[in-house]
Enzyme design. Structure first.
Site, short mmCIF file in Angstrom:
data_model
loop_
_atom_site.label_atom_id
_atom_site.label_comp_id
_atom_site.label_asym_id
_atom_site.label_seq_id
_atom_site.Cartn_x
_atom_site.Cartn_y
_atom_site.Cartn_z
N LYS A 9 0.84 -1.13 -0.10
CA LYS A 9 -0.03 -0.05 -0.06
C LYS A 9 0.67 1.23 0.08
O LYS A 9 0.53 2.19 -0.82
CB LYS A 9 -0.86 -0.25 1.11
CG LYS A 9 -2.05 -1.08 1.32
CD LYS A 9 -2.98 -1.09 2.48
CE LYS A 9 -2.26 -1.12 3.54
NZ LYS A 9 -1.65 -2.28 4.27
N ARG A 56 -10.70 0.17 8.77
CA ARG A 56 -10.32 -1.35 8.99
C ARG A 56 -11.61 -2.04 9.51
O ARG A 56 -11.37 -3.11 9.76
CB ARG A 56 -9.26 -1.32 10.18
CG ARG A 56 -7.84 -0.85 9.40
CD ARG A 56 -6.75 -1.13 10.40
NE ARG A 56 -5.61 -0.85 10.06
CZ ARG A 56 -4.36 -1.12 10.15
NH1 ARG A 56 -4.31 -1.92 11.18
NH2 ARG A 56 -3.18 -0.51 9.77
N ARG A 91 11.13 -6.13 4.99
CA ARG A 91 11.00 -4.76 5.49
C ARG A 91 11.60 -4.57 6.75
O ARG A 91 12.20 -3.59 7.06
CB ARG A 91 9.58 -4.38 5.48
CG ARG A 91 9.08 -2.86 5.68
CD ARG A 91 7.85 -2.46 5.36
NE ARG A 91 6.80 -2.87 6.65
CZ ARG A 91 5.61 -2.77 6.51
NH1 ARG A 91 5.15 -2.21 5.52
NH2 ARG A 91 4.76 -3.27 7.82
N ARG A 97 11.18 -1.37 11.95
CA ARG A 97 10.11 -0.90 12.58
C ARG A 97 9.70 -1.96 13.61
O ARG A 97 9.47 -3.05 13.21
CB ARG A 97 9.11 -0.71 11.43
CG ARG A 97 8.96 0.51 10.51
CD ARG A 97 8.26 0.53 9.46
NE ARG A 97 6.90 0.22 9.61
CZ ARG A 97 5.91 0.38 8.72
NH1 ARG A 97 6.31 1.04 7.53
NH2 ARG A 97 4.71 -0.06 8.78
N ARG A 133 -1.23 -8.81 13.38
CA ARG A 133 -1.90 -7.92 12.56
C ARG A 133 -2.33 -8.78 11.04
O ARG A 133 -3.27 -8.15 10.60
CB ARG A 133 -0.74 -6.72 12.20
CG ARG A 133 -0.37 -5.79 13.21
CD ARG A 133 0.94 -5.09 12.82
NE ARG A 133 0.44 -4.18 11.79
CZ ARG A 133 1.57 -3.98 10.81
NH1 ARG A 133 2.63 -4.50 10.73
NH2 ARG A 133 1.21 -3.16 9.67
#
Length: 191
Positions: free
Chosen positions: A14, A89, A128, A134, A145
């Site tokens: 995204k 969401r 990532r 992160r 998630r």
């Protein structure tokens, strides 16, 4: 005004595709993840609340998320449109977004869902996490998630499908090929 919701599970691309859409259509990008991270980095009261919620692997309550989105939209009165990344969401959030947009004389033009397999998501997020470090990409949080997306968030799609606003795009493959598919869909919203 062109108002898009870019939909997909964590790691679907995204953010990458949003950047390309923003450049092509001159949209204002509103990413709930970016908003949350900015508040956390700024150590605002809201940021401290959001930090703990995210650290626990939970979704931020609708009231906090919607208030932040409304604030961001109002900051950009001359925008040609918005792209919503990571929101809504839940069906409740979708309804709240529709109500807010209607209150300013706008609506969601279309919703594009990036379809990506769970296996591909896991590989992308692991990569990532190595690069960015992160905290929300840690393996246990990631699993939660992704499960949250497939058990709860995905139920927003029928809401938009019922409005005739949902399009799906294969999110696996070359970034530019995916983008070409996305722009074909977005151009159909503008027609």
């Amino acid at each position: 005004m062109l108002n898009l919701v870019l939909f997909g599970p964590p790691g679907a691309g995204k953010g990458t595709q949003s950047e390309k859409l923003i450049e092509k259509y001159q949209l204002v990008h509103i990413s709930t993840g970016d908003l949350f991270r900015a508040h956390i980095k700024g150590q605002t009261e809201l940021g401290q609340q959001v930090s703990q919620i995210i650290a626990d692997g939970n979704l931020v309550p609708d009231s906090i998320t919607i208030a932040m989105l409304e604030e961001e939209i109002k900051k950009n009165p001359q925008a040609k449109g918005f792209i919503f990344d990571g929101f809504p969401r839940t069906v409740g959030q979708a309804e709240a977004l529709d109500a807010f947009m209607a209150s300013i004389g706008e609506e969601i033009s279309g919703v594009v869902a990036l379809d990506v397999t769970e296996e591909e998501l896991t590989q992308r997020i692991a990569k990532r996490q190595e690069i960015s470090g992160r905290a929300d990409d840690a393996a246990d949080k990631l699993k939660k998630r992704i499960e949250e997306y497939f058990s709860k968030t995905i139920h927003v799609l029928p809401y938009y499908e019922g409005q005739g606003k949902l399009s799906k795009v294969n999110g696996i493959g070359d970034i530019d090929t995916i983008f070409a598919s996305l722009t074909a869909v977005v151009d159909s919203y503008k027609a």
